[in-house]
Design a protein around this motif. Structure first.
Motif, mmCIF file in Angstrom:
data_model
loop_
_atom_site.group_PDB
_atom_site.id
_atom_site.type_symbol
_atom_site.label_atom_id
_atom_site.label_comp_id
_atom_site.label_asym_id
_atom_site.label_seq_id
_atom_site.Cartn_x
_atom_site.Cartn_y
_atom_site.Cartn_z
ATOM 1 N N UNK A 388 -26.910 16.435 -7.452
ATOM 2 C CA UNK A 388 -25.877 15.787 -6.153
ATOM 3 C C UNK A 388 -25.519 16.857 -5.333
ATOM 4 N N UNK A 389 -25.811 17.992 -6.200
ATOM 5 C CA UNK A 389 -25.599 19.493 -5.403
ATOM 6 C C UNK A 389 -26.188 19.480 -4.291
ATOM 7 N N UNK A 390 -27.525 19.460 -3.897
ATOM 8 C CA UNK A 390 -28.954 19.438 -3.769
ATOM 9 C C UNK A 390 -28.578 18.726 -2.312
ATOM 10 N N UNK A 391 -28.322 17.227 -2.952
ATOM 11 C CA UNK A 391 -27.687 16.382 -1.868
ATOM 12 C C UNK A 391 -26.667 16.729 -0.924
ATOM 13 N N UNK A 392 -26.195 17.517 -1.475
ATOM 14 C CA UNK A 392 -24.323 18.390 -0.517
ATOM 15 C C UNK A 392 -24.486 19.277 0.468
ATOM 16 N N UNK A 393 -25.796 20.084 -0.386
ATOM 17 C CA UNK A 393 -26.334 21.412 0.142
ATOM 18 C C UNK A 393 -26.802 20.989 1.974
ATOM 19 N N UNK A 394 -28.207 19.818 1.482
ATOM 20 C CA UNK A 394 -29.414 19.242 2.073
ATOM 21 C C UNK A 394 -28.180 18.119 3.289
ATOM 22 N N UNK A 442 -28.863 25.650 -5.451
ATOM 23 C CA UNK A 442 -28.844 23.779 -6.731
ATOM 24 C C UNK A 442 -29.559 24.017 -7.485
ATOM 25 N N UNK A 443 -30.868 23.988 -6.192
ATOM 26 C CA UNK A 443 -32.620 23.966 -7.305
ATOM 27 C C UNK A 443 -32.680 25.273 -8.355
#
Length: 459
Positions: A388-394, A442-443
């Motif tokens: 979800x952190x990746x989704x938030x960033x992207x 995040x990744x």
């Protein structure tokens, strides 16, 4: 930031005749006609906005503060509130402007198609919004299952039920709520959701203050990691968490629920929403970090139990989790709306009535499959917080921080000699860079946690 237009040195930007009535599209597709029907008021808009923004992820704010420290945490939280309020208001003004020109945009991708071109709308904004919203549904389902499991272990410490079983139970609740026909039909559910978010935020704050002021809590330590790499990546991961907490991604869809004329109504809704947002976000973040320091967990309620010992009364934890579970169901069904709109547009027939068998049967099947898929993913990937952190960033950073200011500049074309042009460009550049760095952080966190990943893990 007003809704009647912005004026800079005598130049009126975005002011249009208030006497001009909106021209409705002669033919709406089934998604717009059935899911995004425009029947609500600005008060209903408050309910939708609050449910979509003031949600249980705010309970992770003390954890973000643990990587940022006192001044960094408060500064980032304040900037997030100011920039998103500003960006959402600009987005609303752009929507109002196009509506008064006879082109009312009901979806984010409609705006992108009109302002940036069909390629941007179809291959960038549309997919990113879908990823963000469906990711929010998956995350809400997982968190709902985790809260159910917490209640179960509270009542039966030696219980053997697994996390994925509770995720499936929560998914069953979502199967029913997903059948609500339109976004507007959620208004009463979202009123209850508004009250619930205030309730569990008050519980989280009160619990933190109680523990922090007693001898039960841990020794307070506000130091930040001495390892330079960990500290740097922790900062950007915390920024991604805060950005995701403020994220919305469905402002056009929420504004679409307002009956015309919509001018000025979204601004009133945003003001009330952000009054509640400021109260809940800052109280939970500050009290949680004050009580637990750098030991604040990813969900502050986890700090209320240490070594199987409850630091607050068992009934208090039980009630707080109930509030969260109920609001999560509302949050998930709100973020299902863009998916429902796509499904309705694909499978429904706009020429048939909304509740005809021709439309009800495809709606029941398609929405049920959508919820089953999201529930399965939530059960399979219980470490979805990292994803979800990746989704938030992207996703949330581009949709909520970058695109609104770009849309405003392209729509109203303020002069380069005006401060608003350069303010918007600065916001776009800074948050684009932050988005890239936050995505890398995040990744990296996913790669560090990969060794603990296991499908259907009981965490």
């Amino acid at each position: 930031m007003g809704t009647v237009g912005l004026v800079f040195d005598g130049e009126n930007i975005g002011s249009v005749s208030s006497s001009h009535e909106y021209d409705h599209e002669k033919e709406l597709d089934a998604g717009a006609l059935f899911v995004l029907k425009s029947k609500g008021s600005w008060v209903h808009c408050v309910y939708h906005l609050t449910t979509s923004i003031v949600a249980p992820p705010l309970l992770s704010l003390p954890f973000a503060f643990a990587s940022l420290g006192w001044w960094g945490g408060i500064l980032c939280l304040g900037i997030g509130a100011l920039v998103t309020f500003y960006s959402y208001n600009l987005l609303s003004m752009v929507l109002e402007h196009h509506a008064q020109l006879g082109r009312r945009h009901l979806r984010f991708r409609d705006m992108a198609n009109d302002i940036l071109g069909p390629r941007w709308g179809g291959y960038y904004v549309g997919p990113i919004q879908f990823m963000v919203c469906y990711g929010a549904v998956i995350g809400s389902t997982l968190l709902g299952g985790q809260c159910m499991k917490a209640i179960y272990l509270l009542l039966n410490p030696s219980g053997t039920m697994k996390l994925y079983e509770f995720v499936v139970i929560f998914g069953g609740l979502m199967l029913m709520l997903a059948q609500m026909p339109s976004f507007h039909s959620l208004r009463h559910i979202n009123l209850i959701s508004l009250l619930l978010c205030l309730a569990y935020s008050a519980c989280a704050t009160a619990g933190s203050i109680y523990i922090g002021s007693s001898s039960k809590g841990p020794e307070k330590d506000y130091s930040i990691s001495s390892d330079k790499e960990t500290r740097i990546f922790g900062v950007f991961n915390a920024i991604a968490i805060i950005a995701t907490t403020f994220g919305n991604g469905i402002i056009p869809e929420i504004q679409a629920t307002i009956a015309p004329p919509v001018k000025g109504q979204m601004f009133k809704g945003l003001c009330i929403c952000y009054a509640m947002l400021s109260t809940t976000f800052f109280s939970v973040a500050i009290s949680g970090y004050w009580a637990f320091g750098n030991q604040a967990e990813g969900l502050i309620l986890s700090n209320f139990t240490q070594n199987s010992h409850n630091l607050v009364p068992k009934s208090f934890i039980f009630i707080t989790n109930i509030f969260i579970i109920l609001q999560l169901s509302a949050v998930a069904v709100v973020y299902l709306q863009p998916t429902n709109e796509v499904l309705e547009r694909t499978f429904a027939d706009a020429k048939s009535t909304e509740f005809s068998s021709r439309n009800v049967i495809p709606r029941l099947i398609s929405r049920s499959i959508s919820v089953i898929i999201s529930t399965t993913i939530a059960a399979m990937l219980p470490f979805f917080g990292d994803i979800n952190a990746v989704i938030g960033a992207f996703g949330f950073l581009p949709l909520d921080f970058v695109l609104p200011v770009i849309f405003f500049n392209l729509t109203f074309k303020p002069s380069k000699r005006r401060p608003i042009f350069w303010l918007n460009m600065a916001i776009a550049v800074v948050f684009s860079v932050l988005g890239v760095i936050a995505a890398i952080a995040a990744v990296r966190q996913i790669s560090l946690d990969a060794k603990t990943y296991r499908l259907f893990a009981n965490v």
